[in-house]
Design an enzyme around this catalytic site. Structure first.
Site, mmCIF file in Angstrom:
data_model
loop_
_atom_site.group_PDB
_atom_site.id
_atom_site.type_symbol
_atom_site.label_atom_id
_atom_site.label_comp_id
_atom_site.label_asym_id
_atom_site.label_seq_id
_atom_site.Cartn_x
_atom_site.Cartn_y
_atom_site.Cartn_z
ATOM 1 N N TYR A 192 -14.930 7.322 -12.420
ATOM 2 C CA TYR A 192 -14.650 5.510 -11.428
ATOM 3 C C TYR A 192 -14.918 4.163 -12.601
ATOM 4 C CZ TYR A 192 -15.299 1.804 -7.995
ATOM 5 O OH TYR A 192 -14.968 0.791 -6.899
ATOM 6 N N ASP A 223 3.155 2.021 -4.883
ATOM 7 C CA ASP A 223 2.288 3.410 -5.481
ATOM 8 C C ASP A 223 2.721 2.304 -6.960
ATOM 9 O OD1 ASP A 223 1.729 4.556 -7.235
ATOM 10 O OD2 ASP A 223 3.387 6.369 -7.139
ATOM 11 N N VAL A 224 1.179 1.964 -6.778
ATOM 12 C CA VAL A 224 0.761 0.867 -7.865
ATOM 13 C C VAL A 224 0.591 1.728 -9.511
ATOM 14 C CG1 VAL A 224 -0.791 -0.195 -6.628
ATOM 15 C CG2 VAL A 224 -2.016 1.097 -7.512
ATOM 16 N N ASP A 255 1.013 -1.211 0.280
ATOM 17 C CA ASP A 255 -0.252 -0.398 -0.324
ATOM 18 C C ASP A 255 1.155 0.815 -0.244
ATOM 19 O OD1 ASP A 255 -3.466 -0.293 1.567
ATOM 20 O OD2 ASP A 255 -2.047 2.060 1.140
ATOM 21 N N THR A 274 -16.923 -0.831 4.327
ATOM 22 C CA THR A 274 -15.676 -0.476 4.631
ATOM 23 C C THR A 274 -15.398 1.004 5.051
ATOM 24 O OG1 THR A 274 -15.505 0.773 2.570
ATOM 25 C CG2 THR A 274 -14.979 -1.639 3.078
ATOM 26 N N LYS A 295 -12.920 1.265 -13.431
ATOM 27 C CA LYS A 295 -13.258 0.076 -13.496
ATOM 28 C C LYS A 295 -14.130 -0.854 -14.546
ATOM 29 C CE LYS A 295 -12.339 0.037 -8.499
ATOM 30 N NZ LYS A 295 -11.679 -0.394 -8.394
#
Length: 255
Positions: free
Chosen positions: A156, A63-64, A37, A191, A160
């Site tokens: 978003y 950092d993806v 993460d 969450t 996705k």
């Protein structure tokens, strides 16, 4: 117990939310887990939480959106545990905006994290799994809103939806290599991000009730609901499953 014993997993977005729940579930079922993460403080808390009942976990700040960072994360996972069997691409971000009001900056940010990060993870995850020679399982987090949509999540939903599509291409590529690739599509889940958003409303109890009413099953999801689905896709129980869109949304999308 032991449904993924002997396997090594790398889970992104593991500092909180669904990534954290997934990492805990895989570790509880016997996997050695590299949790990754961008939030180092929360990541260390997650590692300690996994280790407390005897789970095996190491952490990597990732950092993806950076290919070099992905190369290091995968290499460190293999160096620490000897291989990579399971990759869970869970890191994600969200901006609430329709197509007219969304900024290009936030559009690009969501695609970099939610879609580019998945591409980079699979690219380097494939390489490690091929070198391991025993195949593997990749689980990409999309969303029910990558199949359906709403008017105020233009970027978003686009990102996705891209995860949904690239998963199928990767599954076709990975099949002959023994590498299964599936996407998971959660509905609303309780969450921290969702809880914080609802808590900020004037009447949070009413908001929770309205959310629950959207689901035929009568409630919003819990993190464990999604983690259990990921566990199935990560385990050998799903050895004949690839290219699947696993929708875990309490019936939201069938109405």
């Amino acid at each position: 117990m032991g449904r993924v014993s002997g396997k090594v997993a790398l889970v992104t977005g593991a500092a909180s939310g669904l990534g954290r729940a997934t990492a805990k579930r895989l570790a509880a079922e016997g996997a050695q887990v590299m949790i990754a993460d961008i939030n180092e403080t929360r990541l260390a808390e997650a590692r300690d939480e996994i280790a407390q009942p005897g789970g095996q976990a190491m952490l990597h700040v990732l950092d993806v959106t950076s290919e070099e960072a992905w190369e290091r994360a995968v290499a460190e996972t293999v160096a620490a545990f000897g291989k990579l069997d399971i990759l869970v691409n869970c890191a994600g971000v969200l901006s609430i905006a329709d197509i007219e009001s969304e900024t290009f900056e936030k559009w690009s940010w969501q695609h970099r994290v939610n879609l580019d990060g998945v591409f980079l993870g699979m690219k380097h995850g494939f390489k490690a799994m091929r070198q391991g020679g025993t195949g593997g399982s990749i689980i990409n987090f999309s969303s029910v809103l990558g199949i359906l949509s709403l008017s105020n999540i233009a970027a978003y939903s686009s990102a996705k939806g891209g995860v949904r599509a690239i998963t199928k291409s990767a599954a076709l590529h990975g099949g002959p290599l023994g590498i299964r690739v599936n996407s998971i599509h959660p509905g609303h889940v309780r969450t921290e991000m969702v809880i914080d958003g609802v808590s900020a409303a004037d009447y949070p109890d009413e908001v929770w009730q309205k959310l629950a009413e959207q689901y035929p099953i009568g409630r919003v999801g819990e993190p464990g609901d999604i983690a259990d689905a990921v566990l199935f896709l990560a385990s050998d129980e799903s050895s004949f499953v690839t290219g699947l869109e696993m929708v875990v949304d309490g019936g939201y999308s069938i109405q």
